[in-house]
Write a protein that holds these residues in place. Structure first.
Motif, short mmCIF file in Angstrom:
data_model
loop_
_atom_site.label_atom_id
_atom_site.label_comp_id
_atom_site.label_asym_id
_atom_site.label_seq_id
_atom_site.Cartn_x
_atom_site.Cartn_y
_atom_site.Cartn_z
N THR A 62 0.83 -1.22 0.00
CA THR A 62 0.00 0.00 0.00
C THR A 62 0.86 1.26 0.00
O THR A 62 0.41 2.32 0.45
N ASP A 63 2.10 1.17 -0.48
CA ASP A 63 3.01 2.31 -0.50
C ASP A 63 2.40 3.47 -1.28
O ASP A 63 1.82 3.28 -2.36
N SER A 64 2.53 4.67 -0.75
CA SER A 64 1.93 5.85 -1.38
C SER A 64 2.67 6.27 -2.63
O SER A 64 2.09 6.93 -3.50
N GLN A 69 5.79 1.36 -4.79
CA GLN A 69 4.76 0.32 -4.67
C GLN A 69 4.99 -0.80 -5.67
O GLN A 69 4.89 -1.98 -5.34
N PRO A 98 -5.49 -5.85 1.04
CA PRO A 98 -4.87 -4.55 0.69
C PRO A 98 -4.12 -4.59 -0.63
O PRO A 98 -4.06 -3.57 -1.35
N GLU A 101 -6.85 -4.09 -3.25
CA GLU A 101 -7.47 -2.76 -3.20
C GLU A 101 -6.54 -1.66 -3.69
O GLU A 101 -7.01 -0.67 -4.27
N LYS A 102 -5.22 -1.81 -3.50
CA LYS A 102 -4.28 -0.77 -3.92
C LYS A 102 -3.58 -1.10 -5.23
O LYS A 102 -3.25 -0.20 -6.00
N SER A 106 -4.05 0.74 -9.65
CA SER A 106 -2.88 1.55 -9.97
C SER A 106 -2.93 2.00 -11.43
O SER A 106 -3.45 1.29 -12.30
N THR A 111 2.38 -2.41 -12.24
CA THR A 111 1.88 -2.68 -10.89
C THR A 111 0.67 -3.61 -10.94
O THR A 111 0.55 -4.54 -10.13
N THR A 115 0.55 -7.36 -9.38
CA THR A 115 -0.49 -7.68 -8.40
C THR A 115 -1.19 -8.99 -8.77
O THR A 115 -1.41 -9.87 -7.92
N LEU A 146 -11.96 -0.08 -8.96
CA LEU A 146 -11.55 -1.23 -8.17
C LEU A 146 -12.38 -2.46 -8.52
O LEU A 146 -11.84 -3.58 -8.60
#
Length: 852
Positions: A62-64, A69, A98, A101-102, A106, A111, A115, A146
């Motif tokens: 979940t890195d901003s 990320q 998570p 969701e993240k 993206s 990414t 995932t 999402l």
């Protein structure tokens, strides 16, 4: 600038992975991926800090910072790839949600792909169900992006592992909601997922999904299904357990799903939720089913059909319901009621599937018996119910009933039963046993000579289907005796028939052959004499038989101690007597007949017709030609050989008779069991009918008692009314007679007063008049007129109304003495009118009393 110049490499790797500076985290992620990739095993210490604290990876995915990320998810993929099942199980519960969701929302394509790769590794290393259960709730998220990304991830999961590995039930259940989403991207991804599921599930998906969609969506999906129809999907990735099974010899066919599993279709019922209908059956269902009006029974089965028309039914006790429907099928004279009852049986059987097998004995005979109905709608409903019942049980369970009703006296029943047999043969997955095939062929052969053409055609279809199942060569013994016309009918059906049955898988006999051979070789504990080289080779090459075990067990009794080898071998032969189970005598026969190819050399194959060997190792064949080969045997051995042959023949005949007796007893037992079940069913039905009749009688008695009570009350009321009427009549008569008498008296008195001159007495009476009347009229009224007026007014008041005649009469009588005789005559006339008026009112009062 100070932060960039500072060196953070001295910090532990977990601290750097959670550092506040994104570049430090990025470098830590890259270093983590490198360590995982170069680790020698999944137990390497580099995995320990992150597996002991899974929340670290929760922060990583979940890195901003989008670059960090992506690098963090890349390190997660490496951790799973090289960390093995331990890493998967430790991180899955904390990281999957998570990560989805993240990572799936993206903006970076890398990414998203990483995932999906991480999710696939989570499935591959253990089991897919936990991952799918984490993803399904995300489909209800409010963020369309999402939802679309999660749907795409589910499609990749299905594409990689297939529905044989990943259960599609939860996905199919969520599809209608996705198709109803307001975002077109979500709907497009839902279409892609549906098409991928259709590749694996086939038409089963259409049965479950399409009814819940809009017509436009149904049409679009139908077109998409047509584009991929017939394309067999291949499993691209395999679970770790599948890979291990492949490495142990159970190969997966070079990355493809096993053919047998690929052919299995997914049952739509497995995708539906079970519905408990036991509490939804109408409370008055059985009461309405017992009604004498067919409309009431029709409404009852219609209401029941609405309840049972679900895809999957929760298992419960439906014995009473099935007995009621069976009674309707067997005895109801209205075909509309029978049709809906058959539909109800079909729906319950399809909803319960295997759980319906226990009701088969209750409904099956009644359905077959009712096939005598010639109306097509009834026949189709009964056939569908029979097919549904067959799907819940096995072919062997229904075959006996089918064969029994194929002998029915009604041609319609024979035809429909044979057609039902054909449908069973075309859908069954395992070829029936040889005995069952013989029974079917014998029954069909009889029907091929039936006088009804439809029956003959159905029998030919059944024979052709059986031929398609077992092959033309195996079918030859059953059609050899038929004429060319019947053979042609069977051939035509054979060419068009389609079957799914395959031979039943049996363990290869080679797996148990070594043990049996060893047991045969060690069957006797007694020491055996040495054998010649040829005899040893022959004995070891011969497969073990049951007779060899018998001869080995009886060896001490078969070989007397005084017997020498010279008694068994011809003079000059370089051989010695071998023990029990050997081929010493057979070798002598070979020496006597060296030209026989069957006996030459060291072949271990026994001659045809020799089924076993006796205690002396001699073949027990009953052929008379073998007697000459035993010319070298002693008389005792010949007698023993003959005795063994006799014993074998007796045993064979006894075994055959016992087998027939056992089969006969089993058939009798089965018939008795069916008779008991039928009697129990009839007993229950009779008890129910008796109870219903008793309740009906009690109800009628209650109604009769109520009617009698009402009649008594009515009679009492009528008597009371009659007495009231009599009283009223008497009162009216008394009033009438009194009124007439009084009127006459008044009339006479007035007449006399009119004729008589006015006397002082009259004048004195006139003074007794009311002052009000004197003031009003201004003169004195005669006493006679006033008396008549008062009487008439009283009589009118008794009758319940005021008479206008009475007042007019009073006014007329108040004219004074000046009128003389004319006034008296007028008073008499008015008195008569009053009398007639009084009579009329009395008659009206009587009429009102009668009406009351």
């Amino acid at each position: 600038m100070a932060d960039q110049e500072e060196d953070y490499s001295s910090l532990p790797l977990p601290d750097r992975a959670t550092h506040r500076i994104w570049k430090v985290r990025l470098a830590a992620y890259d270093e983590m991926a490198k360590q995982f990739t170069t680790s020698p095993s999944d137990n390497d210490p580099c995995f320990r800090p992150f597996l002991s604290d899974p929340t670290i990876y929760k922060k990583i995915v979940t890195d901003s910072n989008v670059a960090a990320q992506e690098a963090g998810i890349t390190s997660l993929v490496a951790c799973l790839q090289y960390g093995g099942p331990n890493a998967c199980q430790r991180l899955r519960g904390t990281v999957v949600t998570p990560l989805a969701e993240k990572g799936l929302v993206s903006m970076r394509a890398g990414t998203k792909q990483k995932t999906i790769d991480a999710l696939l590794y989570f499935i591959e290393l253990d089991t897919p169900d936990p991952v799918v259960e984490e993803l399904i709730p995300i489909l209800s998220n409010k963020l369309p992006k999402l939802v679309a990304g999660t749907t795409m991830a589910l499609r990749e999961i299905v594409k990689s592992f297939g529905t044989k590995t990943v259960s599609p039930k939860s996905m199919v259940k969520a599809l209608p909601k996705l198709f109803a989403h307001s975002d077109k991207i979500v709907r497009a991804e839902a279409t892609n997922l549906t098409v991928e599921l259709y590749k694996w599930m086939g038409d089963a998906l259409k049965t479950v999904l399409l009814p819940d969609l809009k017509p436009v969506q149904q049409k679009e999906l139908e077109e998409a299904f047509e584009n991929v129809k017939g394309k067999a999907p291949q499993q691209e990735r395999f679970l770790l357990s599948q890979q291990q099974a492949a490495s142990q010899g159970n190969g997966l066919g070079g990355g493809a799903v096993e053919q047998e599993e690929a052919e299995d279709e997914i049952d739509p019922i497995d995708l539906a939720e079970a519905v408990d209908i036991s509490g939804k059956i109408p409370a008055d269902f059985y009461e309405r089913m017992g009604s004498v009006k067919w409309k009431d029974r029709k409404e009852a089965v219609d209401d029941l059909f609405k309840v049972v028309s679900v895809q999957r039914i929760a298992d419960a006790d439906f014995s009473e319901l099935m007995r009621g429907l069976t009674k309707c099928i067997a005895k109801d004279a209205n075909v509309a009621v029978v049709t809906v009852a058959a539909n109800c049986i079909e729906a319950v059987a399809k909803g319960l599937r295997g759980g319906y097998a226990r009701y088969k004995a209750t409904v099956f005979p009644s359905l077959l018996e009712r096939l005598k109905e010639k109306k097509q709608s009834v026949s189709e409903a009964l056939a569908a119910a029979l097919d549904a019942v067959f799907q819940s049980t096995t072919f062997s369970d229904v075959l006996e009933d089918i064969l029994e009703f194929m002998k029915h006296k009604n041609p319609q029943v024979k035809q429909e039963t044979t057609m039902f047999l054909v449908r069973c043969l075309r859908t069954v997955k395992i070829i029936p046993k040889a005995g069952e095939i013989k029974q079917m062929c014998d029954a069909c052969t009889v029907l091929l000579a039936d006088t009804s053409k439809p029956v003959r055609s159905a029998a030919a279809d059944a024979m052709g289907t059986i031929m398609k199942m077992i092959g033309e060569r195996a079918m030859t013994p059953y059609i050899d005796g038929l004429d060319d016309i019947r053979k042609g009918m069977i051939k035509e059906s054979f060419e068009t028939a389609t079957v799914r049955a395959k031979p039943e898988k049996v363990a290869p006999p080679a797996a148990v052959a070594p043990k049996a051979t060893a047991a045969a070789r060690s069957g006797s504990g007694a020491p055996r004499p040495r054998t010649s080289a040829a005899g040893l080779k022959r004995s070891t090459g011969t497969p073990p038989t049951s007779s060899s075990r018998v001869s080995a067990a009886a060896e001490p009794a078969a070989v007397p101690p005084t017997t020498s080898h010279s008694r068994l071998a011809p003079p000059g032969a370089r051989t010695s007597r071998i023990g029990a189970g050997s081929t010493g005598v057979a070798r002598k026969r070979t020496d006597d007949h060296p030209s026989s190819p069957r006996m030459a050399g060291t072949s271990g194959t026994p001659p045809r017709g020799a089924s076993s060997r006796g205690l002396t190792g001699v073949s027990l064949s009953t052929s008379t030609s073998s007697s000459s080969s035993h010319s070298g045997l002693s008389a005792a051995e010949k007698a023993e050989l003959a005795e063994l042959r006799r014993a074998r023949e007796e045993w064979a005949s006894t075994a055959g008779s016992l087998k027939k007796q056992v089969e006969s007893l089993q058939a009798d037992n089965l018939k008795l069991s069916q008779t008991i079940e039928e009697l129990q069913l009839n007993n229950k039905q009779l008890i129910e009918d008796h109870t219903r009749d008793v309740l009906a009688v009690k109800a009628k008695e209650t109604q009769l008692a109520r009617a009698r009570s009402e009649v008594d009350n009515a009679r009492a009321h009528i008597g009371k009314l009659q007495s009231d009427l009599d009283s009223a009549n008497n009162a009216a008569a008394a009033i009438q007679s009194g009124a007439v008498t009084r009127a006459e008296e008044i009339g006479d008195r007035d007449l006399n007063d009119g004729i008589r001159n006015v006397s002082p007495v009259s004048r004195t009476k006139s003074e007794n008049l009311l002052p009000e009347e004197e003031k009003e009229n201004g003169f004195a009224a005669s006493a006679a007129s006033r008396s008549a007026s008062i009487y008439v007014s009283r009589s009118s008041s008794r009758a319940g109304s005021f008479s206008p005649i009475s007042s007019s009469t009073a006014e007329g009588s108040d004219t004074g003495f000046g009128t003389g005789n004319a006034g008296s005559v007028e008073s008499w006339r008015r008195a008569a009118e009053v009398t007639s008026q009084l009579k009329a009112r009395i008659e009206a009062m009587k009429a009102r009393q009668i009406r009351r």
